[in-house]
Write an enzyme that holds these catalytic residues in place. Structure first.
Site, PDB file in Angstrom:
ATOM      1  N   LYS A  13       6.282  27.225 -13.777  1.00 50.47           N
ATOM      2  CA  LYS A  13       5.752  25.963 -13.244  1.00 50.47           C
ATOM      3  C   LYS A  13       5.333  25.021 -14.369  1.00 50.47           C
ATOM      4  O   LYS A  13       5.662  23.843 -14.354  1.00 50.47           O
ATOM      5  CB  LYS A  13       4.536  26.224 -12.333  1.00 50.47           C
ATOM      6  CG  LYS A  13       4.841  27.087 -11.129  1.00 50.47           C
ATOM      7  CD  LYS A  13       3.630  27.236 -10.211  1.00 50.47           C
ATOM      8  CE  LYS A  13       2.465  28.010 -10.822  1.00 50.47           C
ATOM      9  NZ  LYS A  13       2.740  29.442 -11.069  1.00 50.47           N
ATOM     10  N   ARG A  88      -3.047  26.698  -3.970  1.00 52.49           N
ATOM     11  CA  ARG A  88      -2.810  28.127  -4.153  1.00 52.49           C
ATOM     12  C   ARG A  88      -3.171  28.927  -2.906  1.00 52.49           C
ATOM     13  O   ARG A  88      -2.952  30.132  -2.877  1.00 52.49           O
ATOM     14  CB  ARG A  88      -3.730  28.653  -5.262  1.00 52.49           C
ATOM     15  CG  ARG A  88      -3.225  28.553  -6.688  1.00 52.49           C
ATOM     16  CD  ARG A  88      -2.578  29.823  -7.117  1.00 52.49           C
ATOM     17  NE  ARG A  88      -2.823  30.354  -8.447  1.00 52.49           N
ATOM     18  CZ  ARG A  88      -2.687  29.779  -9.618  1.00 52.49           C
ATOM     19  NH1 ARG A  88      -2.407  28.520  -9.719  1.00 52.49           N
ATOM     20  NH2 ARG A  88      -2.860  30.450 -10.727  1.00 52.49           N
ATOM     21  N   ARG A 127       4.343  36.395 -23.071  1.00 51.72           N
ATOM     22  CA  ARG A 127       3.925  34.998 -23.203  1.00 51.72           C
ATOM     23  C   ARG A 127       2.714  34.872 -24.122  1.00 51.72           C
ATOM     24  O   ARG A 127       1.819  35.702 -24.117  1.00 51.72           O
ATOM     25  CB  ARG A 127       3.561  34.459 -21.809  1.00 51.72           C
ATOM     26  CG  ARG A 127       3.039  33.044 -21.832  1.00 51.72           C
ATOM     27  CD  ARG A 127       3.262  32.349 -20.516  1.00 51.72           C
ATOM     28  NE  ARG A 127       2.189  32.587 -19.571  1.00 51.72           N
ATOM     29  CZ  ARG A 127       2.175  32.058 -18.343  1.00 51.72           C
ATOM     30  NH1 ARG A 127       3.174  31.290 -17.930  1.00 51.72           N
ATOM     31  NH2 ARG A 127       1.188  32.311 -17.535  1.00 51.72           N
ATOM     32  N   ARG A 160      -3.342  35.304 -23.384  1.00 51.24           N
ATOM     33  CA  ARG A 160      -4.468  34.928 -22.528  1.00 51.24           C
ATOM     34  C   ARG A 160      -5.230  36.160 -22.065  1.00 51.24           C
ATOM     35  O   ARG A 160      -4.665  37.219 -21.889  1.00 51.24           O
ATOM     36  CB  ARG A 160      -3.949  34.160 -21.302  1.00 51.24           C
ATOM     37  CG  ARG A 160      -3.825  32.689 -21.530  1.00 51.24           C
ATOM     38  CD  ARG A 160      -3.016  31.968 -20.469  1.00 51.24           C
ATOM     39  NE  ARG A 160      -3.268  32.402 -19.103  1.00 51.24           N
ATOM     40  CZ  ARG A 160      -2.641  31.877 -18.040  1.00 51.24           C
ATOM     41  NH1 ARG A 160      -1.744  30.905 -18.214  1.00 51.24           N
ATOM     42  NH2 ARG A 160      -2.895  32.308 -16.835  1.00 51.24           N
ATOM     43  N   ARG A 171      -2.844  39.454 -10.469  1.00 50.98           N
ATOM     44  CA  ARG A 171      -2.422  38.068 -10.189  1.00 50.98           C
ATOM     45  C   ARG A 171      -1.189  38.043  -9.290  1.00 50.98           C
ATOM     46  O   ARG A 171      -1.077  37.184  -8.419  1.00 50.98           O
ATOM     47  CB  ARG A 171      -2.129  37.322 -11.500  1.00 50.98           C
ATOM     48  CG  ARG A 171      -3.411  36.774 -12.144  1.00 50.98           C
ATOM     49  CD  ARG A 171      -3.221  36.443 -13.597  1.00 50.98           C
ATOM     50  NE  ARG A 171      -2.268  35.395 -13.831  1.00 50.98           N
ATOM     51  CZ  ARG A 171      -1.566  35.256 -14.954  1.00 50.98           C
ATOM     52  NH1 ARG A 171      -1.718  36.122 -15.941  1.00 50.98           N
ATOM     53  NH2 ARG A 171      -0.745  34.255 -15.112  1.00 50.98           N
TER      54      ARG A 171
HETATM   55  P1  ADP Z   1      -0.635  31.299 -13.624  1.00 46.04           P
HETATM   56  O1  ADP Z   1       0.079  30.349 -12.711  1.00 46.04           O
HETATM   57  O2  ADP Z   1       0.132  31.619 -14.850  1.00 46.04           O
HETATM   58  O3  ADP Z   1      -1.213  32.478 -12.915  1.00 46.04           O
HETATM   59  P2  ADP Z   1      -2.775  29.376 -14.030  1.00 46.04           P
HETATM   60  O4  ADP Z   1      -2.941  28.886 -15.394  1.00 46.04           O
HETATM   61  O5  ADP Z   1      -2.189  28.480 -13.011  1.00 46.04           O
HETATM   62  O6  ADP Z   1      -1.939  30.697 -14.181  1.00 46.04           O
HETATM   63  O7  ADP Z   1      -4.163  29.896 -13.463  1.00 46.04           O
HETATM   64  C1  ADP Z   1      -5.000  30.799 -14.148  1.00 46.04           C
HETATM   65  C2  ADP Z   1      -6.174  31.198 -13.289  1.00 46.04           C
HETATM   66  O8  ADP Z   1      -6.950  30.052 -12.929  1.00 46.04           O
HETATM   67  C3  ADP Z   1      -5.813  31.824 -11.947  1.00 46.04           C
HETATM   68  O9  ADP Z   1      -5.571  33.211 -12.073  1.00 46.04           O
HETATM   69  C4  ADP Z   1      -7.062  31.521 -11.125  1.00 46.04           C
HETATM   70  O10 ADP Z   1      -8.140  32.375 -11.477  1.00 46.04           O
HETATM   71  C5  ADP Z   1      -7.439  30.143 -11.596  1.00 46.04           C
HETATM   72  N1  ADP Z   1      -6.809  29.061 -10.776  1.00 46.04           N
HETATM   73  C6  ADP Z   1      -5.903  28.145 -11.216  1.00 46.04           C
HETATM   74  N2  ADP Z   1      -5.544  27.310 -10.225  1.00 46.04           N
HETATM   75  C7  ADP Z   1      -6.218  27.715  -9.111  1.00 46.04           C
HETATM   76  C8  ADP Z   1      -6.264  27.271  -7.756  1.00 46.04           C
HETATM   77  N3  ADP Z   1      -5.539  26.229  -7.323  1.00 46.04           N
HETATM   78  N4  ADP Z   1      -7.075  27.939  -6.891  1.00 46.04           N
HETATM   79  C9  ADP Z   1      -7.822  28.978  -7.297  1.00 46.04           C
HETATM   80  N5  ADP Z   1      -7.825  29.457  -8.562  1.00 46.04           N
HETATM   81  C10 ADP Z   1      -7.036  28.839  -9.466  1.00 46.04           C
END
Ligand code: ADP
Length: 213
Positions: A13, A88, A127, A160, A171
Site C-alpha cells: 500500500k 481498517r 522489510r 520496525r 497483524r
Molecule cells: P502495515 O499496513 O504494514 O501493517 P501500518 O504502518 O499501516 O502497517 O500500521 C502500523 C500499526 O499502526 C498497525 O499495526 C496498527 O497498530 C496501527 N494503525 C495504523 N492504521 C490504523 C488504523 N486505521 N486503525 C487502527 N490502527 C491502525
C-alpha cells in the site's frame, strides 16, 4: 484522485501510494506513519497508541477517526489523497463514509491489493524502514547503499518493532478478522477494484487505466 488502498500488511500500500503521489500531486495519508511519528515525538496520541502498535493490534477507532477527521480537512487534500492503512475496520469505513458526505467529497475507488500469503511473509520479514523519512527498503531486493543508512536522508534504517515474527503473525490475523471484511463493504458501495499486487508497477498501471476510463 481520491483513493482508498486496501490490502494486508506487506501488500505494498505504501509503495503504491508513493508512486501515485508522483502522478498528480495527491497526498499519501498513512495512519501508520502518523502514529509512528506521534510515538517518536512522545505526544499524547503516541503514548496512547504505542502498546497496541508494538503488539500488532489495532489502535482504537476513536483515536484514528479523530486524526483523520482533521487530516482530511487540511488544504493539501484538495488535490486528492491516497488513504494508506485507513480505514481498517467496518466502523472506521462507516464513519469515513459519513465524514465524506459531510465534507461533500466523493471517493473514486477502493483498490484491493491482492498478494499471496507466502509473498507477504517474505516481504515483511525482510522489510526495513528509515526512522527519519519513512523510506522503505528490503534487505534482499532493495537494500540501502550503506547498510543501515538511508540513501535519501541519511537516517537510520531499521526493522520496525512490529516486524518480529510474532507481531507479524498477529497483524495478519488482525487483518483477516477486522480489515478483510472491508473488501465486501466497498464492493457493495460499487467502489471496489481488485488487483493482483505482486508487482507494484502493474498496480499503478491498472489504477491509471481505470481512472482514465
Ligand atoms: P502495515 O499496513 O504494514 O501493517 P501500518 O504502518 O499501516 O502497517 O500500521 C502500523 C500499526 O499502526 C498497525 O499495526 C496498527 O497498530 C496501527 N494503525 C495504523 N492504521 C490504523 C488504523 N486505521 N486503525 C487502527 N490502527 C491502525
Amino acid at each position: 484522485m481520491k483513493l482508498i488502498l486496501l490490502g494486508a500488511p506487506g501488500a505494498g500500500k505504501g509503495t503504491v501510494a508513493k508512486m501515485l503521489t508522483a502522478i498528480d500531486g495527491s497526498v499519501q495519508i498513512s495512519t501508520g506513519d502518523i502514529l509512528r511519528a506521534a510515538v517518536k515525538e512522545g505526544t499524547e496520541l503516541g503514548k496512547q497508541a504505542e502498546a497496541y502498535m508494538k503488539a500488532g493490534d489495532l489502535v482504537p477507532d476513536e483515536l484514528i477517526m479523530g486524526i483523520m477527521e482533521q487530516r482530511l480537512q487540511e488544504p493539501d487534500c484538495a488535490n486528492g489523497f491516497l488513504l494508506d492503512g485507513f480505514p481498517r475496520t467496518i466502523p472506521q469505513a462507516e464513519q469515513l463514509k459519513a465524514l465524506m458526505d459531510k465534507l461533500g467529497i466523493k471517493l473514486d475507488m477502493a483498490v484491493n491489493l491482492e498478494v499471496p500469503r507466502e509473498v507477504i511473509l517474505d516481504r515483511l520479514t525482510t522489510r526495513r524502514t528509515c526512522t527519519g523519512c519513512g523510506a522503505i527498503y528490503n534487505v534482499k531486493s532493495a537494500p540501502p547503499k550503506v547498510e543501515g543508512v538511508c540513501d535519501k536522508c541519511g537516517g537510520s534504517v531499521v526493522q520496525r518493532d512490529d516486524e518480529t515474527e510474532e507481531a507479524i503473525s498477529n497483524r495478519l490475523d488482525v487483518y483477516n478478522e477486522k480489515t478483510a471484511p472491508l473488501v465486501e463493504f466497498y464492493r457493495n458501495e460499487g467502489l471496489l477494484l481488485d488487483v493482483n499486487a505482486t508487482s507494484s508497477d502493474e498496480v499503478v498501471k491498472t489504477i491509471k487505466a481505470r481512472l482514465a476510463g
